[in-house]
Motif scaffolding. Structure first.
Motif, short mmCIF file in Angstrom:
data_model
loop_
_atom_site.label_atom_id
_atom_site.label_comp_id
_atom_site.label_asym_id
_atom_site.label_seq_id
_atom_site.Cartn_x
_atom_site.Cartn_y
_atom_site.Cartn_z
N GLU A 109 0.93 -1.20 -0.02
CA GLU A 109 -0.25 -0.07 0.25
C GLU A 109 1.02 1.40 0.61
O GLU A 109 1.35 1.39 1.35
CB GLU A 109 -0.67 0.12 1.06
N PRO A 110 0.55 1.87 -1.02
CA PRO A 110 2.08 3.44 -1.19
C PRO A 110 0.98 4.39 -0.41
O PRO A 110 0.22 4.46 0.21
CB PRO A 110 0.97 4.35 -2.04
N LEU A 111 2.10 4.82 0.95
CA LEU A 111 2.14 5.52 1.66
C LEU A 111 2.93 7.21 1.40
O LEU A 111 2.90 7.82 2.49
CB LEU A 111 3.10 5.45 3.22
N GLY A 112 3.02 7.20 0.36
CA GLY A 112 3.68 8.83 0.08
C GLY A 112 5.06 9.22 -0.12
O GLY A 112 5.54 7.77 1.33
N ASP A 113 5.81 9.54 -0.44
CA ASP A 113 6.94 9.73 -0.92
C ASP A 113 7.80 8.24 -0.44
O ASP A 113 8.99 8.08 -0.44
CB ASP A 113 7.22 10.38 0.45
N GLY A 114 8.10 7.27 -2.03
CA GLY A 114 8.65 6.26 -2.10
C GLY A 114 8.57 5.25 -1.05
O GLY A 114 8.92 4.65 -0.66
N ARG A 115 7.91 5.43 0.22
CA ARG A 115 7.32 4.97 1.22
C ARG A 115 5.67 3.35 0.94
O ARG A 115 5.39 3.88 0.37
CB ARG A 115 7.29 5.51 2.49
N VAL A 127 4.77 -22.61 10.89
CA VAL A 127 3.24 -22.27 11.43
C VAL A 127 3.71 -21.06 10.25
O VAL A 127 4.15 -20.10 10.57
CB VAL A 127 3.60 -21.52 13.15
N GLU A 128 2.38 -20.37 10.05
CA GLU A 128 1.94 -18.92 9.19
C GLU A 128 1.36 -18.06 9.87
O GLU A 128 0.34 -18.41 10.50
CB GLU A 128 1.04 -19.89 8.27
N HIS A 129 1.89 -17.03 9.56
CA HIS A 129 0.87 -15.65 10.40
C HIS A 129 0.86 -14.26 10.20
O HIS A 129 2.63 -14.45 9.19
CB HIS A 129 1.74 -15.41 12.24
N SER A 130 -0.12 -14.11 9.54
CA SER A 130 0.11 -12.50 8.86
C SER A 130 1.80 -11.75 9.71
O SER A 130 1.82 -11.22 11.20
CB SER A 130 -0.92 -11.30 9.13
N VAL A 131 2.71 -10.59 8.87
CA VAL A 131 3.10 -9.88 9.30
C VAL A 131 3.17 -8.65 8.18
O VAL A 131 3.10 -8.58 6.50
CB VAL A 131 4.83 -10.57 8.83
N SER A 132 3.21 -7.76 8.78
CA SER A 132 3.50 -6.10 7.89
C SER A 132 4.72 -5.43 8.70
O SER A 132 5.27 -5.37 9.70
CB SER A 132 2.37 -5.52 8.44
N GLY A 133 4.89 -4.64 7.68
CA GLY A 133 6.23 -3.77 7.75
C GLY A 133 5.89 -2.42 6.51
O GLY A 133 5.60 -2.48 5.79
N ASP A 134 7.06 -1.49 7.35
CA ASP A 134 6.93 -0.13 6.12
C ASP A 134 8.40 -0.31 5.55
O ASP A 134 9.41 -1.29 6.78
CB ASP A 134 6.72 1.33 6.85
N LEU A 135 8.89 -0.33 4.12
CA LEU A 135 9.45 0.06 2.81
C LEU A 135 9.69 1.02 2.60
O LEU A 135 8.23 1.62 3.01
CB LEU A 135 9.66 -1.26 2.42
N SER A 136 10.65 1.81 2.47
CA SER A 136 10.89 2.58 1.34
C SER A 136 11.84 2.02 0.04
O SER A 136 12.60 0.88 0.20
CB SER A 136 11.63 3.80 1.75
N LEU A 137 11.84 2.65 -1.50
CA LEU A 137 12.07 1.67 -2.57
C LEU A 137 12.91 2.96 -2.93
O LEU A 137 12.29 4.66 -2.84
CB LEU A 137 10.85 1.90 -3.22
N ASP A 138 14.00 2.16 -3.81
CA ASP A 138 15.08 3.09 -4.56
C ASP A 138 15.50 3.19 -5.65
O ASP A 138 15.16 1.45 -5.71
CB ASP A 138 16.35 3.64 -3.52
#
Length: 187
Positions: A109-115, A127-138
């Motif tokens: 999901e875009p957060l703006g400013d390349g994040r 065992v499988e579980h959901s994981v989320s995190g933030d990243l920036s792209l270059d």
């Protein structure tokens, strides 16, 4: 560890609009996945030495981005030899029975400013579980980079709940920091 981190590189992303989704391969030699954890209240760091991954990215539909990351759990190094030995035992990662962890990106999901916010599934110890995190792209020509972090509770995976866990106080939250480099797949 976590695949989380892992939320990665996908991103490489810079195909012209309307183009076929780009396929990328993680360059493990140029990339890094680190783990952050607490022992007796003190922050410690480790590394994942071997992993591989591939991603697909459609600049017209960021939410359809996909990434699969395979992590060699025997390559985990928690920063000191005895601890590294212990985390590979059945009380922790159980590397003999579960040599590979897997992260699969479900959406970005875009957060703006390349994040971006990356959401996916991490499988460890079967065992499988959901994981989320933030990243920036270059994006730099034919190379893409993704840098970010994620975290998850180790107890969800049954990690560190056996006899050896009685001798040290390990925090439940495990952080994953990643700096991934991806190049276009051949072909």
């Amino acid at each position: 560890m976590r695949g989380a981190a892992i939320l990665l590189g996908l991103a490489a992303l810079s195909a012209p609009a309307g183009a076929e989704p780009l396929r990328w391969e993680i360059d493990a030699e140029a990339s890094r996945i680190g783990i952050v954890y607490l022992i007796n209240g003190e922050q410690r760091r480790g590394e994942i030495g071997r992993f591989s991954g591939a991603a697909r990215f459609d600049p017209d539909d960021v939410s359809a981005a996909r990434l699969t990351l395979e992590i060699d759990m025997d390559s985990v190094d928690v920063g000191e030899p005895f601890g590294t030995f212990i985390v590979k035992t059945s009380d922790w990662f159980d590397v003999a029975a579960h040599p590979t962890a897997r992260y699969e990106l479900d959406r970005m999901e875009p957060l703006g400013d390349g994040r971006f916010r990356a959401e996916g599934r991490l499988t460890m110890r079967g065992v499988e579980h959901s994981v989320s995190g933030d990243l920036s792209l270059d994006l730099a020509g034919e190379i893409a980079g993704a840098e970010g972090a994620a975290s998850f509770p180790r107890s969800l995976y049954g990690i560190g709940i056996g006899f050896t866990a009685l001798f040290v106080e390990v925090g439940d939250e495990v952080g994953v920091e990643f700096d991934l480099v991806a190049t276009p797949e051949d072909g």
